[in-house]
Design a protein around this motif. Structure first.
Motif, mmCIF file in Angstrom:
data_model
loop_
_atom_site.group_PDB
_atom_site.id
_atom_site.type_symbol
_atom_site.label_atom_id
_atom_site.label_comp_id
_atom_site.label_asym_id
_atom_site.label_seq_id
_atom_site.Cartn_x
_atom_site.Cartn_y
_atom_site.Cartn_z
ATOM 1 N N LEU A 104 0.808 -1.226 0.000
ATOM 2 C CA LEU A 104 0.000 0.000 0.000
ATOM 3 C C LEU A 104 0.837 1.271 0.000
ATOM 4 O O LEU A 104 0.400 2.307 -0.511
ATOM 5 N N THR A 105 2.032 1.234 0.603
ATOM 6 C CA THR A 105 2.847 2.451 0.709
ATOM 7 C C THR A 105 4.085 2.419 -0.182
ATOM 8 O O THR A 105 4.720 3.452 -0.390
ATOM 9 N N GLY A 106 4.440 1.228 -0.661
ATOM 10 C CA GLY A 106 5.645 1.110 -1.461
ATOM 11 C C GLY A 106 6.916 1.069 -0.647
ATOM 12 O O GLY A 106 8.016 1.108 -1.208
ATOM 13 N N SER A 107 6.797 0.980 0.670
ATOM 14 C CA SER A 107 7.968 1.003 1.539
ATOM 15 C C SER A 107 7.844 -0.075 2.601
ATOM 16 O O SER A 107 6.792 -0.224 3.230
ATOM 17 N N ALA A 108 8.922 -0.830 2.812
ATOM 18 C CA ALA A 108 8.944 -1.834 3.870
ATOM 19 C C ALA A 108 9.154 -1.148 5.210
ATOM 20 O O ALA A 108 10.013 -0.269 5.329
ATOM 21 N N PRO A 109 8.395 -1.517 6.234
ATOM 22 C CA PRO A 109 8.546 -0.864 7.537
ATOM 23 C C PRO A 109 9.856 -1.238 8.221
ATOM 24 O O PRO A 109 10.435 -2.297 7.970
ATOM 25 N N ILE A 110 10.321 -0.336 9.069
ATOM 26 C CA ILE A 110 11.447 -0.584 9.967
ATOM 27 C C ILE A 110 10.905 -1.270 11.221
ATOM 28 O O ILE A 110 9.905 -0.830 11.788
ATOM 29 N N GLU A 111 11.553 -2.353 11.657
ATOM 30 C CA GLU A 111 11.195 -2.977 12.929
ATOM 31 C C GLU A 111 12.367 -2.852 13.890
ATOM 32 O O GLU A 111 13.525 -2.867 13.481
ATOM 33 N N ARG A 112 12.034 -2.682 15.158
ATOM 34 C CA ARG A 112 13.074 -2.545 16.165
ATOM 35 C C ARG A 112 12.642 -3.220 17.450
ATOM 36 O O ARG A 112 11.472 -3.564 17.621
ATOM 37 N N TYR A 113 13.596 -3.414 18.359
ATOM 38 C CA TYR A 113 13.334 -4.146 19.590
ATOM 39 C C TYR A 113 13.918 -3.394 20.776
ATOM 40 O O TYR A 113 15.007 -2.810 20.701
ATOM 41 N N GLY A 114 13.183 -3.407 21.866
ATOM 42 C CA GLY A 114 13.674 -2.813 23.097
ATOM 43 C C GLY A 114 12.750 -3.154 24.245
ATOM 44 O O GLY A 114 11.729 -3.830 24.074
#
Length: 466
Positions: free
Chosen positions: A261-271
């Motif tokens: 839908l956005t053309g961009s892969a999301p950033i995932e992070r952990y904390g």
């Protein structure tokens, strides 16, 4: 002003432009500095103060005022029930309440007026001085106070700035709560350290995200799931530079929908509250669904098997994740025993999460060592705390709480209770009145008995298998 943890407040900038927007309220850099300095004047000399951490510009002013004064801020969820509120205030030793008065408060209230101004300048406190005391649910009992020093916040934000190429040219948008690490530390203090204008939408709804025109968006999986359910809103985010997801694993279908839908892969992070953010995918690197990426600069990770040996980084072997580095907390307030339990003899923090690491250093979080930590809608909720609240209800004799998979929330809180024909709706309302509303069970199931082992401990895996 001297250089501070919140670097953007000490640098010359265009003071005509809003630096912080929460709903319809805005503050320029000069206005925020002046209003926060006025708060600092009023709380100077205190050791810790509690903040009514509503999604309001007043919360931003209050937190910044504490940081300027070198006073540890204790953000309190605005929907806290009486028992939870009293525990946080008593355990933290907060001397003042920053916010509108509430019935039954045992400490003086200091209302926050964003229009007040002061020109007082104070020296920067030491890097190890407590900045925040964030209360987080454990697997049993009442919430614990996580003491976050200033250096932990700075180290995590600076690491993320490098990983995400986060700059003052970004416009950060989110609508996350202002009483935990994601919404407050990253979403407010991060913006004020980096200097990127912040737009807080009050509620993280798809239409508000779509209208905000940001370059950098923060959300939890529930938010991104709801955004994807409204394709027009999702497509409006296609001009954003980064969409960041955290606080719980992002389901792979939601990841794929965001890409489509956005053309961009999301950033995932952990904390965690105890570590701030330690691992993330990179703006210029691989973004692999279900994986949270690489350690930030200065952060080290390792895995231990159940036997205590170091686990290989082969992408398959599970291990207990341990973390070391400058982002770690100082300890649990008033709880040295619990602090010691979570630290290894050589100074590594035991996260309680199970993970795998591949040969390239990419991390995937598999789950908790215990089934008693529930992640629902981006919140971390301790089952034991909810069980204590349930057992205070006169119609409940026994209680066990689990998190069951939920397509929207990640996990939904389900309570199993034993009692004499209890009213399940009344039980849910009872918990919501005693604890934060988001900790209420979404469903209560009445059973004749709870499965227990020979030691009397409830076998929650049996409940989850039903």
């Amino acid at each position: 002003m001297p250089a501070t943890l919140l670097t953007a407040l000490s640098e010359a900038r265009d003071d005509a432009a809003p630096l912080v927007t929460v709903g319809d309220d805005t503050l320029t850099r000069e206005e925020l500095v002046g209003a926060a300095a006025a708060v600092a004047d009023r709380i100077s000399g205190a050791e810790r103060v509690a903040i009514d951490a509503r999604a309001d510009v007043k919360t931003v002013v209050a937190v910044v005022g504490c940081l300027l004064a070198g006073v540890a801020a204790v953000p309190v969820p605005p929907d806290s029930g009486g028992r939870e509120l009293q525990h946080i205030l008593a355990d933290s030793g907060a001397e003042l309440w920053l916010g509108d008065p509430r019935p039954g408060l045992p400490i003086p209230s200091v209302p926050i007026d964003p229009s007040r101004r002061s020109a007082t300048v104070r020296p920067e406190p030491p890097a190890d001085a407590p900045a925040l005391i964030v209360y987080t649910s454990g697997t049993t009992g009442a919430p614990k106070g996580v003491v976050l020093p200033r250096r932990a916040i700075a180290a995590s934000v600076d690491g993320l700035a490098r990983a995400w190429d986060w700059t003052p040219g970004d416009r950060l948008v989110h609508g996350l709560p202002l009483f935990h690490v994601h919404g407050l530390v990253l979403g407010v203090l991060g913006a004020l350290r980096i200097g990127s204008p912040l737009v807080h939408t009050v509620r993280p709804t798809p239409d508000r995200y779509a209208a905000a025109q940001g370059t950098l968006y923060f959300g939890v999986p529930t938010v991104w799931s709801r955004v994807c359910a409204e394709p027009a809103a999702a497509r409006a985010l296609s001009s954003a530079r980064l969409l960041v997801s955290g606080s719980a694993p992002l389901p792979v279908p939601v990841f794929e929908d965001l890409v489509a839908l956005t053309g961009s892969a999301p950033i995932e992070r952990y904390g965690m509250s105890e570590t701030v953010i330690t691992i993330s995918t990179r703006v210029d690197g691989e973004r692999r669904p279900g994986w949270v990426g690489l350690p930030l600069d200065g952060v080290r990770t390792r895995l231990r098997t159940e036997s205590g040996e170091l686990a290989p980084h082969d992408g398959e072997t599970l291990g207990q994740l341990e973390i070391a580095g400058p982002t770690l907390f100082s300890g649990y307030l008033n709880n040295p025993v619990k602090t010691a339990e979570t630290m290894t003899p050589d100074g590594w923090f035991r996260t309680g999460d199970i993970a795998v690491v591949d040969r390239g250093g990419f991390h995937r979080i598999v789950g908790r060592e215990s089934v008693d930590m529930i992640k629902s809608g981006g919140y971390r909720i301790g089952a034991g705390e909810v069980e204590h609240a349930l057992l205070a209800h006169p119609g409940v004799r026994e209680a066990a709480v689990v998190g069951e998979p939920d397509a929207d929330l990640g996990q939904r809180i389900v309570a199993y209770v034993v009692g004499d024909n209890p009213d399940t709706t009344a039980i849910i309302d009872f918990v919501a009145a005693s604890l934060s509303v988001h900790k209420r069970p979404r469903e209560v199931r009445v059973v004749d008995s709870l499965p227990r082992n020979e030691m009397g401990k409830v076998q929650k895996k049996a409940l989850l298998a039903d």
